[in-house]
Design an enzyme around this catalytic site. Structure first.
Site, short mmCIF file in Angstrom:
data_model
loop_
_atom_site.label_atom_id
_atom_site.label_comp_id
_atom_site.label_asym_id
_atom_site.label_seq_id
_atom_site.Cartn_x
_atom_site.Cartn_y
_atom_site.Cartn_z
N SER A 241 0.83 -1.21 0.00
CA SER A 241 0.00 0.00 0.00
C SER A 241 0.87 1.26 0.00
O SER A 241 0.59 2.22 -0.73
CB SER A 241 -0.96 0.00 1.19
OG SER A 241 -0.28 -0.21 2.41
N HIS A 271 -2.28 -8.71 2.15
CA HIS A 271 -1.86 -7.46 2.81
C HIS A 271 -2.93 -7.10 3.85
O HIS A 271 -3.27 -7.91 4.71
CB HIS A 271 -1.64 -6.41 1.71
CG HIS A 271 -0.97 -5.15 2.14
ND1 HIS A 271 -0.26 -5.01 3.30
CD2 HIS A 271 -0.90 -3.91 1.53
CE1 HIS A 271 0.21 -3.77 3.40
NE2 HIS A 271 -0.17 -3.09 2.34
N HIS A 318 5.48 -13.05 6.98
CA HIS A 318 5.73 -11.66 6.56
C HIS A 318 6.86 -11.64 5.54
O HIS A 318 7.77 -12.46 5.60
CB HIS A 318 6.11 -10.78 7.76
CG HIS A 318 5.90 -9.33 7.50
ND1 HIS A 318 6.86 -8.55 6.91
CD2 HIS A 318 4.83 -8.53 7.70
CE1 HIS A 318 6.39 -7.31 6.76
NE2 HIS A 318 5.16 -7.27 7.24
N ARG A 327 3.81 -5.18 16.53
CA ARG A 327 2.44 -4.64 16.50
C ARG A 327 1.47 -5.68 17.04
O ARG A 327 0.46 -5.37 17.66
CB ARG A 327 2.07 -4.22 15.07
CG ARG A 327 3.03 -3.17 14.50
CD ARG A 327 2.77 -2.93 13.03
NE ARG A 327 2.98 -4.12 12.22
CZ ARG A 327 2.72 -4.21 10.92
NH1 ARG A 327 2.24 -3.18 10.27
NH2 ARG A 327 2.95 -5.33 10.26
N ASP A 373 -1.97 -8.51 11.79
CA ASP A 373 -3.37 -8.83 11.56
C ASP A 373 -3.87 -10.03 12.37
O ASP A 373 -5.07 -10.29 12.43
CB ASP A 373 -3.59 -9.10 10.06
CG ASP A 373 -3.23 -7.88 9.23
OD1 ASP A 373 -3.67 -6.78 9.60
OD2 ASP A 373 -2.50 -8.02 8.24
N1 HAX Z 1 0.54 -19.95 5.69
C1 HAX Z 1 0.87 -20.88 4.77
N2 HAX Z 1 1.91 -20.74 3.92
C2 HAX Z 1 2.64 -19.62 4.03
C3 HAX Z 1 2.38 -18.63 4.98
C4 HAX Z 1 1.26 -18.81 5.82
N3 HAX Z 1 0.89 -17.90 6.72
N4 HAX Z 1 3.30 -17.65 4.84
C5 HAX Z 1 4.11 -18.00 3.82
N5 HAX Z 1 3.71 -19.20 3.32
C6 HAX Z 1 4.25 -19.90 2.17
C7 HAX Z 1 4.10 -19.01 0.93
O1 HAX Z 1 2.78 -19.06 0.41
C8 HAX Z 1 5.15 -19.59 0.03
O2 HAX Z 1 4.62 -20.79 -0.51
P1 HAX Z 1 4.92 -21.23 -2.06
O3 HAX Z 1 6.42 -21.27 -2.17
O4 HAX Z 1 4.24 -22.54 -2.19
O5 HAX Z 1 4.33 -20.13 -2.91
C9 HAX Z 1 6.26 -19.96 1.01
O6 HAX Z 1 5.63 -20.10 2.29
C10 HAX Z 1 7.36 -18.93 1.11
O7 HAX Z 1 6.77 -17.68 1.42
P2 HAX Z 1 7.60 -16.60 2.27
O8 HAX Z 1 8.80 -16.24 1.48
O9 HAX Z 1 7.77 -17.07 3.66
O10 HAX Z 1 6.57 -15.37 2.35
P3 HAX Z 1 6.31 -14.23 1.27
O11 HAX Z 1 7.28 -13.13 1.51
O12 HAX Z 1 6.24 -14.78 -0.13
O13 HAX Z 1 4.84 -13.78 1.65
C11 HAX Z 1 3.05 -13.21 3.07
C12 HAX Z 1 4.55 -13.05 2.80
C13 HAX Z 1 2.66 -12.23 4.16
C14 HAX Z 1 2.28 -12.84 1.79
C15 HAX Z 1 2.75 -14.66 3.50
O14 HAX Z 1 3.45 -14.94 4.69
C16 HAX Z 1 1.28 -14.94 3.68
O15 HAX Z 1 0.60 -15.25 2.70
N6 HAX Z 1 0.73 -14.82 4.94
C17 HAX Z 1 -0.69 -14.97 5.20
C18 HAX Z 1 -1.45 -13.73 4.79
C19 HAX Z 1 -1.18 -12.59 5.75
O16 HAX Z 1 -1.24 -12.73 6.97
N7 HAX Z 1 -0.90 -11.41 5.19
C20 HAX Z 1 -0.67 -10.18 6.01
C21 HAX Z 1 0.81 -9.81 6.06
C22 HAX Z 1 1.05 -8.55 6.88
C23 HAX Z 1 0.48 -7.37 6.20
O17 HAX Z 1 0.86 -6.94 5.14
N8 HAX Z 1 -0.55 -6.82 6.77
O18 HAX Z 1 -1.21 -5.83 6.18
#
Ligand code: HAX
Length: 438
Positions: A241, A271, A318, A327, A373
């Site tokens: 964002s 996000h 994250h 947070r 979150d």
């Molecule tokens: N549950 C299951 N699998 C997860 C995971 C979770 N909470 N977090 C990461 N992974 C997986 C990814 O999907 C990825 O899988 P693939 O290789 O099969 O695609 C793998 O682990 C490696 O990911 P990463 O490098 O650890 O994490 P990224 O930097 O790619 O992604 C995310 C970060 C936040 C998008 C991810 O951890 C996620 O999807 N979390 C759940 C959604 C969430 O809580 N989002 C909010 C984040 C905070 C924020 O921005 N708030 O606004």
């Protein structure tokens, strides 16, 4: 010139000169190198922009102008009788780099109150939407509808000099932040309370007035809102964002357009929308199991079941952090003090015991810890806000503080149009061939 604007002008003019001479002498220094993995992998970690209001350390979490969240909770001015900081103070800090006095925070609260008028056409535009429209869609649309008020756009059309961009951006940022609680509360009341709106209470601070217009005058909820608005305000510049606001603003799109585009980005489930997804998922779990008192084994099985369906565990992981999000910890500390017996809060704490080990077991998740979150929904539910599709709007109101402070700085520093380079997959294949044969 008002005192905040004067201070911002003095600080930004000095830094602009300093950066100019730094770049003249050191502009060719290399700050980073980019791996192919990063080109395909969401540009993780590549240093590509300057963002002064806050900086994120993977092992420590966010610092706002050098201050951690526990330090801010201690040092920022507070409302009488409350222990949580006033986000007005955080905005002052992010914009100027200096902690404000109580008087400065009071001045800012008054300034926002004086700028809080929302144009009638914004309410009309919202009323034209079906109440089923997602609150984030309503929020984004309402912000764009207020673009008619942009000082930046008007002055640009009248031939504003480059040297004055910072001034017009500041005016828009202040006006927009002042108006957001009213707009956001209007969306909540029209969507979930049959359009039974609550007038602002001008004796209250920015967060408490928002809480009041949402319909909750419990002093603990006021306190929660001050904390919530503080901790969600900024998370350096690379998150989706913030980066979107920065990118849109770099075209000299005014702060209304820029902020609205950032909100469309916050509305993604990876996000900001994760805050609705977390409590939705917890509700699904308790509904499926038919109770709210759960054992750790029952929770572990549900977590595994979610993963088996190819879904992520919302609220965990994250892109940058490699520890439990401070947070999250701040909210946990609030809940421990105020509402430790709440059944959904207890589930959030049980998840903290169970989820990290399960995620570590997958062998690919870089950060198995909770993010911001993971906690917010359970606390909001406790204070009567069960309508989780609204949560990201609250996040957005808070996020305005950081991204708009940064946008003022971008215009003051004269940052140019952002325009990174893309490549095609064929280019990558040829590049690999050349590198391998070299
Ligand atoms: N549950 C299951 N699998 C997860 C995971 C979770 N909470 N977090 C990461 N992974 C997986 C990814 O999907 C990825 O899988 P693939 O290789 O099969 O695609 C793998 O682990 C490696 O990911 P990463 O490098 O650890 O994490 P990224 O930097 O790619 O992604 C995310 C970060 C936040 C998008 C991810 O951890 C996620 O999807 N979390 C759940 C959604 C969430 O809580 N989002 C909010 C984040 C905070 C924020 O921005 N708030 O606004």
């Amino acid at each position: 010139m008002d005192p905040l604007k004067k201070k911002f002008f003095e600080k930004s003019s000095a830094l602009k000169q300093e950066v100019r001479s730094l770049l003249k002498e050191h502009g060719d220094l290399k700050v980073d190198e980019v791996r192919l993995r990063q080109v395909f992998g969401g540009v993780r970690g590549v240093k590509t922009m300057v963002w002064d209001p806050s900086q994120l350390d993977p092992m420590e979490g966010i610092r706002f102008r050098g201050y951690s969240i526990p330090e801010l909770r201690e040092k920022l001015p507070k409302a009488p009788g409350d222990t949580e900081p006033l986000p007005e103070g955080l905005f002052w800090l992010m914009l100027t780099g200096d902690l404000p006095t109580d008087e400065e925070v009071q001045w800012l609260a008054d300034a926002w109150e004086a700028r809080a008028h929302v144009p009638a056409h914004t309410f009309k535009a919202l009323d034209a939407l079906s109440p089923n429209t997602h609150p984030m869609t309503q929020f984004s649309m309402a912000i764009v509808s207020m673009q008619s008020e942009s000082v930046f756009a008007k002055r640009y059309a009248d031939g504003m000099s480059k040297n004055d961009y910072w001034d017009a951006a500041y005016e828009d940022a202040m006006n927009l932040i002042a108006k957001l609680p009213r707009v956001a509360a209007y969306i909540y009341r029209r969507t979930f309370h049959g359009g039974n709106h609550i007038e602002p209470d001008l004796s209250l601070d920015w967060s408490a007035n928002y809480a009041h217009m949402l319909g909750n005058d419990n002093p603990d909820f006021y306190s929660l809102m001050r904390l919530y608005m503080t901790i969600h305000a900024d998370h350096e510049g690379g998150n989706a964002s913030a980066h979107t606001v920065h990118l849109t603003g770099s075209t000299l799109s005014d702060p209304y357009y820029s902020f609205a585009s950032g909100m469309n980005s916050l509305a993604g489930p990876l996000h900001g929308l994760a805050n609705q997804e977390v409590i939705k998922w917890i509700f699904e779990m308790t509904n499926n199991l038919g109770k709210t008192k759960l054992s750790e084994d029952e929770i572990r099985n549900y977590v595994k079941h979610t993963l088996d369906q190819g879904k992520v565990i919302p609220g965990y992981g994250h892109a940058v952090l490699r520890l439990p999000d401070p947070r999250f910890t701040a909210q946990m500390e609030f809940a421990e003090r105020k509402i430790k017996d709440d059944p959904y809060v207890k589930i959030v704490w049980q998840l903290l015991k169970v989820v990290p080990d399960v995620l570590k077991g997958l062998g690919k998740v870089k950060n198995p810890w909770p993010n911001v979150d993971a906690h917010s929904g359970a606390i909001l539910v406790h204070y009567g806000m069960k309508e989780y599709s609204y949560y990201t709007v609250m996040f957005g109101v808070s996020r305005a503080l950081g991204v708009l402070a940064a946008l003022c700085w971008s215009r003051a520093m004269g940052f140019p149009l952002e325009r990174p380079k893309s490549v095609t997959t064929d280019w990558v294949k040829n590049f690999i061939k050349e590198q391998v044969s070299a």
